[in-house]
Design an enzyme around this catalytic site. Structure first.
Site, mmCIF file in Angstrom:
data_model
loop_
_atom_site.group_PDB
_atom_site.id
_atom_site.type_symbol
_atom_site.label_atom_id
_atom_site.label_comp_id
_atom_site.label_asym_id
_atom_site.label_seq_id
_atom_site.Cartn_x
_atom_site.Cartn_y
_atom_site.Cartn_z
ATOM 1 N N TRP A 59 4.116 22.058 1.088
ATOM 2 C CA TRP A 59 4.396 22.067 2.520
ATOM 3 C C TRP A 59 3.073 22.231 3.273
ATOM 4 O O TRP A 59 2.237 23.048 2.913
ATOM 5 C CB TRP A 59 5.352 23.224 2.867
ATOM 6 C CG TRP A 59 5.538 23.354 4.341
ATOM 7 C CD1 TRP A 59 6.371 22.616 5.128
ATOM 8 C CD2 TRP A 59 4.847 24.249 5.218
ATOM 9 N NE1 TRP A 59 6.229 22.993 6.449
ATOM 10 C CE2 TRP A 59 5.305 24.004 6.530
ATOM 11 C CE3 TRP A 59 3.870 25.237 5.018
ATOM 12 C CZ2 TRP A 59 4.832 24.697 7.644
ATOM 13 C CZ3 TRP A 59 3.397 25.932 6.125
ATOM 14 C CH2 TRP A 59 3.879 25.667 7.417
ATOM 15 N N ASP B 149 14.657 21.194 17.660
ATOM 16 C CA ASP B 149 15.697 22.119 17.208
ATOM 17 C C ASP B 149 16.134 23.089 18.317
ATOM 18 O O ASP B 149 15.309 23.526 19.111
ATOM 19 C CB ASP B 149 15.079 22.911 16.037
ATOM 20 C CG ASP B 149 16.111 23.652 15.220
ATOM 21 O OD1 ASP B 149 17.291 23.643 15.599
ATOM 22 O OD2 ASP B 149 15.710 24.229 14.201
ATOM 23 N N LYS C 169 15.091 12.392 15.684
ATOM 24 C CA LYS C 169 14.288 12.981 14.604
ATOM 25 C C LYS C 169 15.278 13.596 13.617
ATOM 26 O O LYS C 169 16.019 14.507 13.959
ATOM 27 C CB LYS C 169 13.363 14.049 15.175
ATOM 28 C CG LYS C 169 12.506 14.758 14.129
ATOM 29 C CD LYS C 169 11.537 15.725 14.810
ATOM 30 C CE LYS C 169 10.813 16.608 13.816
ATOM 31 N NZ LYS C 169 10.002 17.635 14.508
ATOM 32 N N TRP C 170 15.312 13.040 12.419
ATOM 33 C CA TRP C 170 16.278 13.449 11.392
ATOM 34 C C TRP C 170 15.538 14.345 10.394
ATOM 35 O O TRP C 170 14.722 13.856 9.623
ATOM 36 C CB TRP C 170 16.824 12.202 10.705
ATOM 37 C CG TRP C 170 17.744 12.395 9.545
ATOM 38 C CD1 TRP C 170 17.665 13.328 8.553
ATOM 39 C CD2 TRP C 170 18.883 11.596 9.221
ATOM 40 N NE1 TRP C 170 18.681 13.170 7.647
ATOM 41 C CE2 TRP C 170 19.443 12.106 8.031
ATOM 42 C CE3 TRP C 170 19.481 10.485 9.824
ATOM 43 C CZ2 TRP C 170 20.560 11.549 7.424
ATOM 44 C CZ3 TRP C 170 20.597 9.929 9.221
ATOM 45 C CH2 TRP C 170 21.134 10.462 8.037
ATOM 46 N N ASP C 171 15.880 15.610 10.434
ATOM 47 C CA ASP C 171 15.153 16.595 9.630
ATOM 48 C C ASP C 171 15.937 16.959 8.373
ATOM 49 O O ASP C 171 17.138 16.677 8.257
ATOM 50 C CB ASP C 171 14.924 17.848 10.493
ATOM 51 C CG ASP C 171 13.608 18.530 10.179
ATOM 52 O OD1 ASP C 171 13.121 18.381 9.049
ATOM 53 O OD2 ASP C 171 13.082 19.214 11.067
ATOM 54 N N MET C 172 15.259 17.620 7.436
ATOM 55 C CA MET C 172 15.893 18.072 6.188
ATOM 56 C C MET C 172 15.014 19.202 5.685
ATOM 57 O O MET C 172 13.961 18.965 5.124
ATOM 58 C CB MET C 172 15.900 16.899 5.205
ATOM 59 C CG MET C 172 16.803 17.026 4.014
ATOM 60 S SD MET C 172 15.964 17.674 2.563
ATOM 61 C CE MET C 172 17.245 17.516 1.347
ATOM 62 N N ASN C 173 15.438 20.440 5.952
ATOM 63 C CA ASN C 173 14.511 21.555 5.803
ATOM 64 C C ASN C 173 14.703 22.435 4.578
ATOM 65 O O ASN C 173 14.267 23.582 4.577
ATOM 66 C CB ASN C 173 14.556 22.427 7.058
ATOM 67 C CG ASN C 173 13.735 21.801 8.171
ATOM 68 O OD1 ASN C 173 12.610 21.385 7.949
ATOM 69 N ND2 ASN C 173 14.300 21.709 9.354
ATOM 70 N N CYS D 205 12.047 13.288 8.762
ATOM 71 C CA CYS D 205 11.273 14.523 8.657
ATOM 72 C C CYS D 205 11.944 15.366 7.583
ATOM 73 O O CYS D 205 13.160 15.315 7.423
ATOM 74 C CB CYS D 205 11.304 15.232 10.015
ATOM 75 S SG CYS D 205 10.470 16.818 10.037
ATOM 76 N N ASP E 166 4.168 19.081 8.737
ATOM 77 C CA ASP E 166 4.242 20.115 9.769
ATOM 78 C C ASP E 166 2.863 20.618 10.147
ATOM 79 O O ASP E 166 2.716 21.354 11.114
ATOM 80 C CB ASP E 166 5.086 21.299 9.272
ATOM 81 C CG ASP E 166 6.566 21.093 9.558
ATOM 82 O OD1 ASP E 166 6.905 20.144 10.291
ATOM 83 O OD2 ASP E 166 7.380 21.883 9.049
HETATM 84 C C1 GLA Z 1 11.047 21.456 10.608
HETATM 85 C C2 GLA Z 1 10.274 20.298 11.181
HETATM 86 C C3 GLA Z 1 9.606 20.709 12.465
HETATM 87 C C4 GLA Z 1 10.660 21.203 13.431
HETATM 88 C C5 GLA Z 1 11.464 22.314 12.816
HETATM 89 C C6 GLA Z 1 12.628 22.718 13.682
HETATM 90 O O1 GLA Z 1 10.193 22.463 10.174
HETATM 91 O O2 GLA Z 1 9.352 19.807 10.264
HETATM 92 O O3 GLA Z 1 8.890 19.627 13.017
HETATM 93 O O4 GLA Z 1 11.505 20.134 13.779
HETATM 94 O O5 GLA Z 1 11.979 21.957 11.550
HETATM 95 O O6 GLA Z 1 13.378 23.708 13.132
#
Ligand code: GLA
Length: 745
Positions: A200, A368, A477-481, A527, A549
């Site tokens: 990361w 977010d 923006k489609w995220d996956m955290n 993302c 990030d």
């Molecule tokens: C991830 C993304 C960030 C942001 C946060 C929001 O970490 O990489 O750019 O969108 O989530 O929670």
């Protein structure tokens, strides 16, 4: 004709002007590999390339013949256990416990163009003349399993793709224990292995080592392609550089668990395998069922790494990415994440947007925190309904206000995830991936929705589509955290649990597919905590991805440089953010932050209201510059000139198609006192054009710029200059070169 079949010798020769790929039906009926590399003349019989010899201690196929041993023969679809002791391309586990199979050539056909892979992303053609596809039908008579091996060769690109479809035509079920997409046996091992690895906030760093006897591999078993390793691999000759030498590039068009491996045997043969990671995979095939592997892409070059990268860039830009945004310059955006995190109101967002608009920004992205009970990362994921306590006019009202300020509006989603503190989880606690009776591991306080189930994907689709139907949303923006754990779906029986990782990814692709079909004008940016799922599979649906990030300019040099080895500039989300930087706590000049971000999709991730008047003027100039040159930067020919992994300076450039304009980015990490004169040799210019340099007005011919180089020296040599701002650490410059005249050679 680019695919030749010699009936007598049973040799297949796939070629275009650049490459040849040659294979044959072996005496045992299986497919042998003969050659892959620079194009060579065709011959009726290439059988001598098999290179068989009676080696001591070998396991041999035919009685009385000590030379034909699968242990040493280069193959296309090898299995383990019948003489070959290397890692296999396929493993068929049968009811009696046997894992041995024998896929023999049965027939083949050649198709113009390239067939689609159902439910999976893949490269494509627009005109059937662009490529030709060979389909080999191989058959294992004991199980009744067919293997259809697809080889596509592009006519104008040094590109081959491969995938395999298994069909159970027998009357008993089997399990595929592994189903690799690509197997390539090379006749030597004199290669450097180059992988793109990190973590990361430091994704896709270039790491090189010498291939040696044994297995070397990268992969992911995290459910996403991962920050740690990218599904891209280069094997290059040790003396291959950016501009010269041989290299093979392997890319896997997939977003889940993968394995890329090279195994060097005792006689220096190298077996490359690319595919879904076998350790987390088992596919149950009932009679009549089939399984399609994802696609692997191979590029061969004898002209260096830059050429390889340009080949991937053009292929991925034009024949992997699709839709409205494929060929369009990307909007300059402002994202509120680092500006506000969860602490925003509608007025605060509008305030940020207005200042951005004044500077020339085109798109506002709300990150977010706009939905459900989401005021921190403990709650709300899964409830894709606006939080009206925070945004009283809803997304519709906010989007409307944004449009009134002259900005397009974009929105963040994390569709695959759920917090336990959410209405979705309270009504469907069984919708997450979980093993009955066992504890569940969280990541960032969130759990993974079971996207292997259609009803789960349907529900998320409906929530997202409702917002997109009602509000003027131009970008997502489609995220996956988080990565996947406890990968088990209560919706499937015990025999099918080995399928869940892959079925999950198919669910992700299905949701992308439905959304991009219904909302074709919406620009998707992928993302995954930055660059945790930056791969060709996602690029098929989302033409750009948040590369990391880490928005620090110095760190971004390495990340974007490494990313450029495979992925085009138009795919790399890159923003200017505040100082001290939020990840590195480093201060870099505003111009350097922009000079790095220009080589990407470009945007801002800060509140411009907090900048000084002077800085705002600089931002306005940056945006004007980007608008003028983004077509060239994002879609021109990209060259790496100096590697940040090898020294204190980095340089790269983009050249227009007519070679009349070039933008060069030069970057120096730490200042050097009383330095030598420095030059950077440019690439891709026309040697007979005279180029005017935007920084000093000098006029120099292309041949001089490419052979002697562009002068990047500082005049200051550590002394306070009379008439210029002194250079400091993290210095950078952009040089625009424009052709002003042409002489005949
Ligand atoms: C991830 C993304 C960030 C942001 C946060 C929001 O970490 O990489 O750019 O969108 O989530 O929670």
């Amino acid at each position: 004709m680019s695919i030749i079949y010699h009936k007598e010798t049973k040799v297949f020769h796939l070629h275009n002007d650049a490459v040849s790929y040659i294979m044959m039906v072996l005496p045992n009926g299986q497919m042998g590999h003969l050659y892959y590399g620079k194009k060579i003349h065709d011959r009726e019989d290439f059988g001598d390339l098999l290179e068989t010899a009676p080696r001591p201690m070998s396991s041999c196929t035919f009685e009385g013949n000590k030379a034909f041993s699968l242990e040493h023969i280069k193959q296309e679809l090898p299995v383990y256990g019948t003489g070959d002791y290397r890692s296999p391309a396929v493993e068929v586990i049968q009811e009696n416990g046997s894992r041995i199979s024998d896929f023999q050539y049965h027939s083949h056909h050649v198709e113009a163009g390239k067939p689609e892979l159902s439910g999976l992303p893949a490269t494509y053609v627009e005109d059937s003349g662009e490529a030709e596809t060979l389909v080999l039908n191989l058959y294992d008579s004991v199980t009744g399993i067919w293997a259809e091996v697809f080889y596509t060769i592009f006519s104008q690109r040094p590109v081959l793709t491969r995938s395999v479809r298994y069909i159970n035509n027998g009357n008993r079920p089997v399990q595929l224990g592994r189903a690799m997409s690509l197997c390539l046996d090379l006749p030597d091992c004199a290669y450097d292995w180059v992988q793109f690895s990190g973590a990361w906030a430091r994704e896709r760093h270039v790491k090189t080592r010498r291939l040696t006897m044994g297995v070397q591999s990268v992969g992911s078993m995290r459910g996403n392609s991962s920050h740690e390793h990218n599904p891209f691999l280069i094997l290059k000759r040790p003396d291959t550089g950016e501009q010269q030498g041989e290299a093979l590039g392997f890319s896997f068009v997939y977003s889940g668990n993968f394995l890329m491996q090279a195994e060097v045997d005792a006689h220096d043969n190298t077996r490359v395998l690319v595919g879904i990671h076998p350790d987390t995979f088992a596919w149950h095939l009932e009679p009549e069922e089939s399984f399609q592997t994802p696609e692997a892409v191979m590029v061969y070059t004898d002209s260096g790494l830059n050429h390889m990268s340009q080949t991937f860039h053009q292929l991925f830009q034009k024949r992997l990415a699709r839709g409205y945004w494929r060929d369009r310059v990307r909007p300059i955006l402002i994202n509120n994440w680092e500006a506000t995190y969860f602490d925003f109101t509608e007025d605060k967002l509008i305030h940020i947007a207005k200042k951005a608009k004044e500077c020339g920004v085109e798109l506002f992205v709300l990150d977010d925190g706009w939905f459900g009970a989401r005021s921190n990362d403990f709650a709300g994921l899964g409830d894709w309904v606006v939080n009206t306590d925070r945004l009283a006019n809803g997304i519709t009202g906010l989007a409307e206000r944004m449009e009134q300020t002259g900005m397009k509006f974009g929105l963040w989603f994390e569709p695959e995830m759920v917090n336990k503190d959410s209405d979705l989880y309270r009504s469907h606690p069984d919708w997450i991936l979980q093993v009955p009776g066992r504890a569940n591991t969280h990541g960032r306080n969130q759990y993974v929705l079971d996207f292997s189930r259609k009803e789960v994907v349907d529900c998320i689709f409906e929530m997202m589509a409702k917002i997109l139907r009602e509000a003027k949303v131009s970008y997502i923006k489609w995220d996956m955290n988080r990565s996947i754990t406890e990968c088990f779906s209560p919706a499937y029986g015990p025999k099918r649990q080995g399928e869940i990782f892959h079925r999950y990814i198919l669910g992700v692709y299905d949701l992308y597919d439905r959304l991009t079909r219904e909302f074709p004008r919406v620009l998707f940016e992928s993302c995954a905590s930055g660059g945790g799922r930056f791969d060709p599979g996602i690029l098929y649906y989302a033409p750009q991805g948040w590369a990391s990030d880490n928005s620090d300019a110095v760190e971004r040099m390495k990340i974007q440089y490494g990313t450029s080895m495979c992925y085009p500039v138009s795919s790399m989300g890159s923003h200017v953010s505040v100082i001290p930087n939020h990840q590195m706590f480093r201060n870099t000049p505003l111009h350097t932050r922009a000079n790095v971000a220009y080589f990407g999709t470009f945007g801002y991730e800060l509140d411009l209201n907090k900048l000084t008047e002077e800085e705002i003027e600089e931002v306005k100039e940056q945006i004007a510059f980007m608008k003028e040159y983004r077509d060239l930067l994002q879609f021109g020919t990209f060259y790496r000139l100096k590697s940040p992994f090898e020294g204190n300076e980095m340089a790269w450039m983009a050249v227009s198609e007519d070679r009349k304009t070039a933008v060069v980015g030069w970057y120096r990490i730490l200042n050097v006192v009383n330095d030598r004169f420095t030059r950077v040799k440019l690439q891709g210019l026309d040697e007979n054009f005279c180029y005017e340099n935007s920084r000093d007005g000098s006029r120099v011919y292309g041949d001089e710029l490419m052979n002697l180089g562009l002068n990047t020296s500082d005049a200051t040599a550590g002394q306070t200059p009379d008439d210029q701002v002194p250079c400091t650490d993290f210095e950078s410059r952009i040089y625009i070169l424009k052709a002003v005249e042409r002489v005949e050679a």
